[in-house]
Design a protein around this motif. Structure first.
Motif, PDB file in Angstrom:
ATOM      1  N   GLN A  98       0.830  -1.205   0.000  1.00  0.00           N
ATOM      2  CA  GLN A  98       0.000   0.000   0.000  1.00  0.00           C
ATOM      3  C   GLN A  98       0.870   1.263   0.000  1.00  0.00           C
ATOM      4  OE1 GLN A  98      -3.125   0.215  -0.522  1.00  0.00           O
ATOM      5  NE2 GLN A  98      -4.272  -1.405   0.448  1.00  0.00           N
ATOM      6  N   SER A  99       1.950   1.256   0.799  1.00  0.00           N
ATOM      7  CA  SER A  99       2.863   2.402   0.818  1.00  0.00           C
ATOM      8  C   SER A  99       3.508   2.599  -0.551  1.00  0.00           C
ATOM      9  CB  SER A  99       3.959   2.208   1.875  1.00  0.00           C
ATOM     10  OG  SER A  99       3.416   2.207   3.154  1.00  0.00           O
ATOM     11  N   GLY A 100       3.892   1.487  -1.172  1.00  0.00           N
ATOM     12  CA  GLY A 100       4.483   1.564  -2.505  1.00  0.00           C
ATOM     13  C   GLY A 100       3.514   2.106  -3.536  1.00  0.00           C
ATOM     14  N   LEU A 101       2.262   1.678  -3.462  1.00  0.00           N
ATOM     15  CA  LEU A 101       1.250   2.197  -4.389  1.00  0.00           C
ATOM     16  C   LEU A 101       1.033   3.690  -4.166  1.00  0.00           C
ATOM     17  CD1 LEU A 101      -1.358  -0.709  -4.343  1.00  0.00           C
ATOM     18  CD2 LEU A 101       0.104  -0.014  -6.260  1.00  0.00           C
ATOM     19  N   TRP A 102       1.058   4.107  -2.897  1.00  0.00           N
ATOM     20  CA  TRP A 102       0.895   5.529  -2.581  1.00  0.00           C
ATOM     21  C   TRP A 102       2.039   6.335  -3.195  1.00  0.00           C
ATOM     22  CZ3 TRP A 102       3.632   9.204   0.198  1.00  0.00           C
ATOM     23  CH2 TRP A 102       2.950  10.383   0.488  1.00  0.00           C
ATOM     24  N   LEU A 103       3.272   5.831  -3.029  1.00  0.00           N
ATOM     25  CA  LEU A 103       4.434   6.519  -3.612  1.00  0.00           C
ATOM     26  C   LEU A 103       4.340   6.583  -5.131  1.00  0.00           C
ATOM     27  CD1 LEU A 103       7.436   5.139  -1.528  1.00  0.00           C
ATOM     28  CD2 LEU A 103       6.722   7.522  -1.702  1.00  0.00           C
ATOM     29  N   LEU A 104       3.956   5.473  -5.746  1.00  0.00           N
ATOM     30  CA  LEU A 104       3.822   5.460  -7.207  1.00  0.00           C
ATOM     31  C   LEU A 104       2.749   6.433  -7.670  1.00  0.00           C
ATOM     32  CD1 LEU A 104       4.239   1.659  -7.966  1.00  0.00           C
ATOM     33  CD2 LEU A 104       5.759   3.515  -8.696  1.00  0.00           C
ATOM     34  N   ASN A 105       1.653   6.495  -6.946  1.00  0.00           N
ATOM     35  CA  ASN A 105       0.586   7.430  -7.287  1.00  0.00           C
ATOM     36  C   ASN A 105       1.103   8.871  -7.228  1.00  0.00           C
ATOM     37  OD1 ASN A 105      -2.253   7.878  -7.946  1.00  0.00           O
ATOM     38  ND2 ASN A 105      -2.341   8.844  -5.925  1.00  0.00           N
ATOM     39  N   GLN A 106       1.858   9.191  -6.177  1.00  0.00           N
ATOM     40  CA  GLN A 106       2.422  10.542  -6.048  1.00  0.00           C
ATOM     41  C   GLN A 106       3.402  10.839  -7.184  1.00  0.00           C
ATOM     42  OE1 GLN A 106       1.416  12.743  -3.532  1.00  0.00           O
ATOM     43  NE2 GLN A 106      -0.053  11.093  -3.275  1.00  0.00           N
ATOM     44  N   ALA A 107       4.295   9.889  -7.460  1.00  0.00           N
ATOM     45  CA  ALA A 107       5.324  10.098  -8.479  1.00  0.00           C
ATOM     46  C   ALA A 107       4.722  10.184  -9.880  1.00  0.00           C
ATOM     47  CB  ALA A 107       6.352   8.962  -8.412  1.00  0.00           C
ATOM     48  N   ILE A 108       3.804   9.290 -10.205  1.00  0.00           N
ATOM     49  CA  ILE A 108       3.192   9.312 -11.540  1.00  0.00           C
ATOM     50  C   ILE A 108       2.296  10.540 -11.675  1.00  0.00           C
ATOM     51  CG2 ILE A 108       1.649   8.058 -13.117  1.00  0.00           C
ATOM     52  CD1 ILE A 108       2.872   5.446 -11.982  1.00  0.00           C
ATOM     53  N   GLY A 109       1.665  10.964 -10.584  1.00  0.00           N
ATOM     54  CA  GLY A 109       0.893  12.216 -10.604  1.00  0.00           C
ATOM     55  C   GLY A 109       1.786  13.409 -10.904  1.00  0.00           C
ATOM     56  N   SER A 110       2.983  13.414 -10.356  1.00  0.00           N
ATOM     57  CA  SER A 110       3.948  14.481 -10.632  1.00  0.00           C
ATOM     58  C   SER A 110       4.368  14.445 -12.098  1.00  0.00           C
ATOM     59  CB  SER A 110       5.169  14.314  -9.725  1.00  0.00           C
ATOM     60  OG  SER A 110       6.179  15.221 -10.054  1.00  0.00           O
ATOM     61  N   LEU A 111       4.577  13.248 -12.619  1.00  0.00           N
ATOM     62  CA  LEU A 111       4.922  13.103 -14.042  1.00  0.00           C
ATOM     63  C   LEU A 111       3.771  13.615 -14.907  1.00  0.00           C
ATOM     64  CD1 LEU A 111       6.735  12.036 -16.333  1.00  0.00           C
ATOM     65  CD2 LEU A 111       5.635   9.802 -16.020  1.00  0.00           C
ATOM     66  N   ARG A 112       2.555  13.271 -14.540  1.00  0.00           N
ATOM     67  CA  ARG A 112       1.371  13.696 -15.307  1.00  0.00           C
ATOM     68  C   ARG A 112       1.294  15.208 -15.392  1.00  0.00           C
ATOM     69  NH1 ARG A 112      -1.842  15.545 -18.140  1.00  0.00           N
ATOM     70  NH2 ARG A 112      -3.988  14.907 -18.537  1.00  0.00           N
ATOM     71  N   ALA A 113       1.618  15.877 -14.289  1.00  0.00           N
ATOM     72  CA  ALA A 113       1.546  17.342 -14.253  1.00  0.00           C
ATOM     73  C   ALA A 113       2.590  17.993 -15.158  1.00  0.00           C
ATOM     74  CB  ALA A 113       1.718  17.829 -12.820  1.00  0.00           C
ATOM     75  N   SER A 114       3.671  17.299 -15.446  1.00  0.00           N
ATOM     76  CA  SER A 114       4.743  17.909 -16.236  1.00  0.00           C
ATOM     77  C   SER A 114       4.757  17.480 -17.701  1.00  0.00           C
ATOM     78  CB  SER A 114       6.098  17.580 -15.609  1.00  0.00           C
ATOM     79  OG  SER A 114       6.367  16.200 -15.717  1.00  0.00           O
ATOM     80  N   VAL A 115       4.037  16.448 -18.045  1.00  0.00           N
ATOM     81  CA  VAL A 115       4.053  15.929 -19.417  1.00  0.00           C
ATOM     82  C   VAL A 115       3.140  16.758 -20.313  1.00  0.00           C
ATOM     83  CG1 VAL A 115       3.320  13.961 -20.843  1.00  0.00           C
ATOM     84  CG2 VAL A 115       4.708  13.587 -18.824  1.00  0.00           C
ATOM     85  N   THR A 116       3.681  17.136 -21.465  1.00  0.00           N
ATOM     86  CA  THR A 116       2.871  17.886 -22.438  1.00  0.00           C
ATOM     87  C   THR A 116       2.540  17.041 -23.666  1.00  0.00           C
ATOM     88  OG1 THR A 116       4.886  18.799 -23.426  1.00  0.00           O
ATOM     89  CG2 THR A 116       3.796  20.113 -21.708  1.00  0.00           C
ATOM     90  N   ASN A 117       3.177  15.904 -23.809  1.00  0.00           N
ATOM     91  CA  ASN A 117       2.933  15.005 -24.927  1.00  0.00           C
ATOM     92  C   ASN A 117       1.581  14.312 -24.710  1.00  0.00           C
ATOM     93  OD1 ASN A 117       2.931  12.312 -26.236  1.00  0.00           O
ATOM     94  ND2 ASN A 117       4.934  12.966 -27.005  1.00  0.00           N
ATOM     95  N   THR A 118       0.606  14.586 -25.604  1.00  0.00           N
ATOM     96  CA  THR A 118      -0.755  14.078 -25.390  1.00  0.00           C
ATOM     97  C   THR A 118      -0.848  12.555 -25.486  1.00  0.00           C
ATOM     98  OG1 THR A 118      -1.274  14.512 -27.710  1.00  0.00           O
ATOM     99  CG2 THR A 118      -1.908  16.200 -26.104  1.00  0.00           C
ATOM    100  N   ALA A 119      -0.053  11.930 -26.347  1.00  0.00           N
ATOM    101  CA  ALA A 119      -0.086  10.470 -26.466  1.00  0.00           C
ATOM    102  C   ALA A 119       0.372   9.832 -25.158  1.00  0.00           C
ATOM    103  CB  ALA A 119       0.790  10.010 -27.622  1.00  0.00           C
TER     104      ALA A 119
END
Length: 184
Positions: A98-119
């Motif tokens: 669960q802790s690992g999933l929480w970390l991944l959610n935070q990290a991938i959310g951060s990636l989502r906020a910075s990605v401009t490539n729509t694909a």
């Protein structure tokens, strides 16, 4: 020849059935024995999540611009020492996942906020949705949800930092194939 007590045989069968049921209950509740096995997730569901994480990773590898992390992010350690993992009880294993999933959610959310490539954005959105779905699967299996403390994950959880989106997505795939699969 007519038997003087016609219900004698039926009574014996009923009594044997009750005795068998009683023995089963006593065996199951005997102190010192482990509880019945946890339910297991259909591994085809997990395989689907892993395939979609790999798709995101493949899309990341083909991305040329607008697909980086603005700063390093903390991710769960995916390496598993099986002897240590097996010594952990189910609650400790669940907390680590669960802790690992929480970390991944935070990290991938951060990636989502910075990605401009729509694909790539659609793959990242899918990864975030799948982390949410994995949480629902864990809850459906009565695996207790753990909320990390305000400062992040608990002290027992091993983490490391990645600085590229491709590293992050590789960690995501490895985490699903490793600790999550072991838990399920």
């Amino acid at each position: 020849q007519i038997h003087p007590y016609p219900f004698d045989n039926m009574f014996s069968i009923l009594l044997m059935g009750l005795f068998t049921l009683l023995l089963m209950l006593l065996e199951w509740t005997r102190p010192g024995l482990p509880s019945p096995l946890r339910p297991i997730c259909d591994l085809r569901v997990l395989k689907h999540f892993i395939e979609e994480a790999r798709d995101a990773q493949a899309a990341m590898l083909t991305c040329k611009e607008g697909c980086g992390l603005p700063e390093p992010v903390t991710v769960p350690q995916t390496k598993v020492d099986f002897s240590i993992w097996e010594r952990k009880n189910a609650l400790e294993q669940a907390q680590e996942v669960q802790s690992g999933l929480w970390l991944l959610n935070q990290a991938i959310g951060s990636l989502r906020a910075s990605v401009t490539n729509t694909a790539l954005q659609s793959h990242i959105d899918n990864s975030l949705i799948n982390i949410f779905r994995i949480g629902k699967v864990l809850r459906s299996l009565d695996i207790q949800e753990c909320n990390p403390p305000a400062g992040g994950v608990s002290g027992g959880e091993e983490t490391w930092r990645v600085s590229s989106a491709s590293e992050l997505l590789q960690v995501h795939v490895n985490f699903l194939r490793g600790k999550l699969q072991l838990l399920l």
